[in-house]
Design a protein around this motif. Structure first.
Motif, PDB file in Angstrom:
ATOM      1  N   GLY A   1      14.737  15.848   0.096  1.00 57.05           N
ATOM      2  CA  GLY A   1      14.688  16.309   1.479  1.00 57.05           C
ATOM      3  C   GLY A   1      15.234  17.704   1.704  1.00 57.05           C
ATOM      4  O   GLY A   1      14.949  18.318   2.731  1.00 57.05           O
TER       5      GLY A   1
ATOM      6  N   PHE B   1      12.708  20.457   2.714  1.00 56.90           N
ATOM      7  CA  PHE B   1      12.113  20.592   4.039  1.00 56.90           C
ATOM      8  C   PHE B   1      12.457  21.924   4.691  1.00 56.90           C
ATOM      9  O   PHE B   1      11.703  22.431   5.517  1.00 56.90           O
ATOM     10  CB  PHE B   1      12.522  19.442   4.964  1.00 56.90           C
ATOM     11  CG  PHE B   1      12.174  18.070   4.444  1.00 56.90           C
ATOM     12  CD1 PHE B   1      11.126  17.873   3.564  1.00 56.90           C
ATOM     13  CD2 PHE B   1      12.906  16.979   4.847  1.00 56.90           C
ATOM     14  CE1 PHE B   1      10.816  16.606   3.092  1.00 56.90           C
ATOM     15  CE2 PHE B   1      12.608  15.707   4.385  1.00 56.90           C
ATOM     16  CZ  PHE B   1      11.564  15.520   3.505  1.00 56.90           C
TER      17      PHE B   1
ATOM     18  N   ASN C   1       3.235   6.749  14.658  1.00 58.54           N
ATOM     19  CA  ASN C   1       4.420   5.969  14.994  1.00 58.54           C
ATOM     20  C   ASN C   1       4.186   5.347  16.363  1.00 58.54           C
ATOM     21  O   ASN C   1       3.909   6.042  17.332  1.00 58.54           O
ATOM     22  CB  ASN C   1       5.646   6.879  15.026  1.00 58.54           C
ATOM     23  CG  ASN C   1       6.918   6.103  15.229  1.00 58.54           C
ATOM     24  OD1 ASN C   1       6.925   4.974  15.694  1.00 58.54           O
ATOM     25  ND2 ASN C   1       8.027   6.723  14.880  1.00 58.54           N
TER      26      ASN C   1
ATOM     27  N   TYR D   1       4.817   2.103  12.152  1.00 51.24           N
ATOM     28  CA  TYR D   1       3.584   2.874  12.057  1.00 51.24           C
ATOM     29  C   TYR D   1       2.377   1.962  12.086  1.00 51.24           C
ATOM     30  O   TYR D   1       2.410   0.851  11.563  1.00 51.24           O
ATOM     31  CB  TYR D   1       3.590   3.737  10.795  1.00 51.24           C
ATOM     32  CG  TYR D   1       4.432   4.966  11.008  1.00 51.24           C
ATOM     33  CD1 TYR D   1       3.844   6.163  11.378  1.00 51.24           C
ATOM     34  CD2 TYR D   1       5.801   4.914  10.906  1.00 51.24           C
ATOM     35  CE1 TYR D   1       4.609   7.286  11.610  1.00 51.24           C
ATOM     36  CE2 TYR D   1       6.574   6.031  11.141  1.00 51.24           C
ATOM     37  CZ  TYR D   1       5.976   7.204  11.485  1.00 51.24           C
ATOM     38  OH  TYR D   1       6.730   8.312  11.727  1.00 51.24           O
TER      39      TYR D   1
ATOM     40  N   HIS E   1       7.992  20.069   7.017  1.00 54.43           N
ATOM     41  CA  HIS E   1       9.179  19.934   7.870  1.00 54.43           C
ATOM     42  C   HIS E   1       8.938  18.996   9.043  1.00 54.43           C
ATOM     43  O   HIS E   1       9.848  18.662   9.770  1.00 54.43           O
ATOM     44  CB  HIS E   1       9.612  21.306   8.399  1.00 54.43           C
ATOM     45  CG  HIS E   1       8.594  21.943   9.284  1.00 54.43           C
ATOM     46  ND1 HIS E   1       7.474  22.553   8.782  1.00 54.43           N
ATOM     47  CD2 HIS E   1       8.515  22.033  10.625  1.00 54.43           C
ATOM     48  CE1 HIS E   1       6.743  23.008   9.795  1.00 54.43           C
ATOM     49  NE2 HIS E   1       7.357  22.705  10.912  1.00 54.43           N
ATOM     50  N   ARG E   2       7.696  18.544   9.208  1.00 52.42           N
ATOM     51  CA  ARG E   2       7.354  17.709  10.373  1.00 52.42           C
ATOM     52  C   ARG E   2       7.401  16.222  10.013  1.00 52.42           C
ATOM     53  O   ARG E   2       6.659  15.759   9.159  1.00 52.42           O
ATOM     54  CB  ARG E   2       5.960  18.068  10.874  1.00 52.42           C
ATOM     55  CG  ARG E   2       5.857  19.483  11.407  1.00 52.42           C
ATOM     56  CD  ARG E   2       4.421  19.954  11.557  1.00 52.42           C
ATOM     57  NE  ARG E   2       3.486  18.936  11.903  1.00 52.42           N
ATOM     58  CZ  ARG E   2       3.047  18.706  13.136  1.00 52.42           C
ATOM     59  NH1 ARG E   2       3.459  19.457  14.128  1.00 52.42           N
ATOM     60  NH2 ARG E   2       2.177  17.755  13.370  1.00 52.42           N
ATOM     61  N   ASP E   3       8.268  15.473  10.698  1.00 55.80           N
ATOM     62  CA  ASP E   3       8.395  14.042  10.427  1.00 55.80           C
ATOM     63  C   ASP E   3       7.059  13.312  10.541  1.00 55.80           C
ATOM     64  O   ASP E   3       6.741  12.460   9.723  1.00 55.80           O
ATOM     65  CB  ASP E   3       9.376  13.397  11.405  1.00 55.80           C
ATOM     66  CG  ASP E   3      10.819  13.755  11.132  1.00 55.80           C
ATOM     67  OD1 ASP E   3      11.115  14.193  10.003  1.00 55.80           O
ATOM     68  OD2 ASP E   3      11.648  13.586  12.042  1.00 55.80           O
TER      69      ASP E   3
ATOM     70  N   ARG F   1       5.033  13.820   7.395  1.00 57.92           N
ATOM     71  CA  ARG F   1       5.665  13.178   6.239  1.00 57.92           C
ATOM     72  C   ARG F   1       5.460  11.679   6.248  1.00 57.92           C
ATOM     73  O   ARG F   1       5.086  11.086   5.248  1.00 57.92           O
ATOM     74  CB  ARG F   1       7.172  13.461   6.226  1.00 57.92           C
ATOM     75  CG  ARG F   1       7.556  14.732   5.562  1.00 57.92           C
ATOM     76  CD  ARG F   1       9.022  14.731   5.182  1.00 57.92           C
ATOM     77  NE  ARG F   1       9.931  14.364   6.241  1.00 57.92           N
ATOM     78  CZ  ARG F   1      10.510  15.237   7.065  1.00 57.92           C
ATOM     79  NH1 ARG F   1      10.265  16.518   6.982  1.00 57.92           N
ATOM     80  NH2 ARG F   1      11.363  14.813   7.968  1.00 57.92           N
ATOM     81  N   TYR F   2       5.715  11.058   7.369  1.00 60.37           N
ATOM     82  CA  TYR F   2       5.644   9.606   7.410  1.00 60.37           C
ATOM     83  C   TYR F   2       4.204   9.100   7.477  1.00 60.37           C
ATOM     84  O   TYR F   2       3.905   8.031   6.956  1.00 60.37           O
ATOM     85  CB  TYR F   2       6.542   9.067   8.515  1.00 60.37           C
ATOM     86  CG  TYR F   2       7.987   9.362   8.170  1.00 60.37           C
ATOM     87  CD1 TYR F   2       8.565   8.816   7.022  1.00 60.37           C
ATOM     88  CD2 TYR F   2       8.735  10.244   8.916  1.00 60.37           C
ATOM     89  CE1 TYR F   2       9.865   9.126   6.656  1.00 60.37           C
ATOM     90  CE2 TYR F   2      10.043  10.555   8.553  1.00 60.37           C
ATOM     91  CZ  TYR F   2      10.596   9.983   7.431  1.00 60.37           C
ATOM     92  OH  TYR F   2      11.876  10.296   7.056  1.00 60.37           O
TER      93      TYR F   2
ATOM     94  N   ASN G   1       3.321   9.213   3.896  1.00 65.77           N
ATOM     95  CA  ASN G   1       3.966   8.090   3.228  1.00 65.77           C
ATOM     96  C   ASN G   1       3.114   6.823   3.392  1.00 65.77           C
ATOM     97  O   ASN G   1       2.835   6.125   2.413  1.00 65.77           O
ATOM     98  CB  ASN G   1       5.360   7.892   3.832  1.00 65.77           C
ATOM     99  CG  ASN G   1       6.153   6.780   3.187  1.00 65.77           C
ATOM    100  OD1 ASN G   1       5.709   6.077   2.294  1.00 65.77           O
ATOM    101  ND2 ASN G   1       7.368   6.601   3.672  1.00 65.77           N
TER     102      ASN G   1
ATOM    103  N   ILE H   1      17.246  12.275   1.128  1.00 70.78           N
ATOM    104  CA  ILE H   1      17.586  13.237   2.177  1.00 70.78           C
ATOM    105  C   ILE H   1      19.098  13.433   2.223  1.00 70.78           C
ATOM    106  O   ILE H   1      19.848  12.466   2.381  1.00 70.78           O
ATOM    107  CB  ILE H   1      17.044  12.768   3.540  1.00 70.78           C
ATOM    108  CG1 ILE H   1      15.522  12.658   3.446  1.00 70.78           C
ATOM    109  CG2 ILE H   1      17.486  13.699   4.654  1.00 70.78           C
ATOM    110  CD1 ILE H   1      14.837  12.154   4.671  1.00 70.78           C
TER     111      ILE H   1
END
Length: 141
Positions: free
Chosen positions: A14, A17, A67, A73, A111-113, A116-117, A120, A135
């Motif tokens: 992390g 990021f 989300n 999610y 850098h954007r959640d 990233r998720y 994932n 992280i």
């Protein structure tokens, strides 16, 4: 940096990021190449990034996952239509599988959640990969 635990796990450091785009891209490309992704697919990632920018679609769940406000999610591909009608998720699905995978790996390092998720979830459910984020945390209270 990312490390390898086994052939199905990606560990993302992390601290990356906050790095510049070139550093994050270099690390993501190393991970992608570990999965047999070549230069042509990596160029496909750059081409898709340009499409997202042209259609102002970066804030959309282009990999299909979003989300659900605290409920986890969900796969909601119909929420990725940009102004003007361009369907970012459909465009993502039309990419060759190696470009999709390389793109999702690239998004693990952003850098954007939300990206990233979403990446994932895509890599886990669509490619059978396990993602772990290492992280750094503060030790001061």
């Amino acid at each position: 940096m990312a490390e390898e635990n086994d052939d199905k796990t990606i560990v993302v450091d992390g601290s990356l990021f906050e790095e510049n785009a070139e550093t994050k891209t270099r690390e993501a490309n190393k991970v992608a190449k570990r999965f047999g992704i070549g230069e042509e697919a990596l160029q496909g990632v750059e081409d898709f990034k340009k499409q997202l920018t042209e259609h102002k679609a970066w804030d959309l769940p282009f990999m299909g996952y979003v989300n659900e406000d605290g409920y986890g999610y969900a796969y909601v591909p119909d929420q990725a239509v940009a102004p003007g009608g361009w369907d970012a998720h459909k465009a993502f699905e039309e990419l060759p599988p190696d470009v999709q995978t390389a793109f999702a790996i690239r998004m693990l390092f952003t850098h954007r959640d939300v990206d990233r998720y979403g990446a994932n979830m895509f890599l886990h459910y669509e490619r059978g990969l396990n993602i772990r984020f290492d992280i750094p945390t503060s030790h001061s209270y």
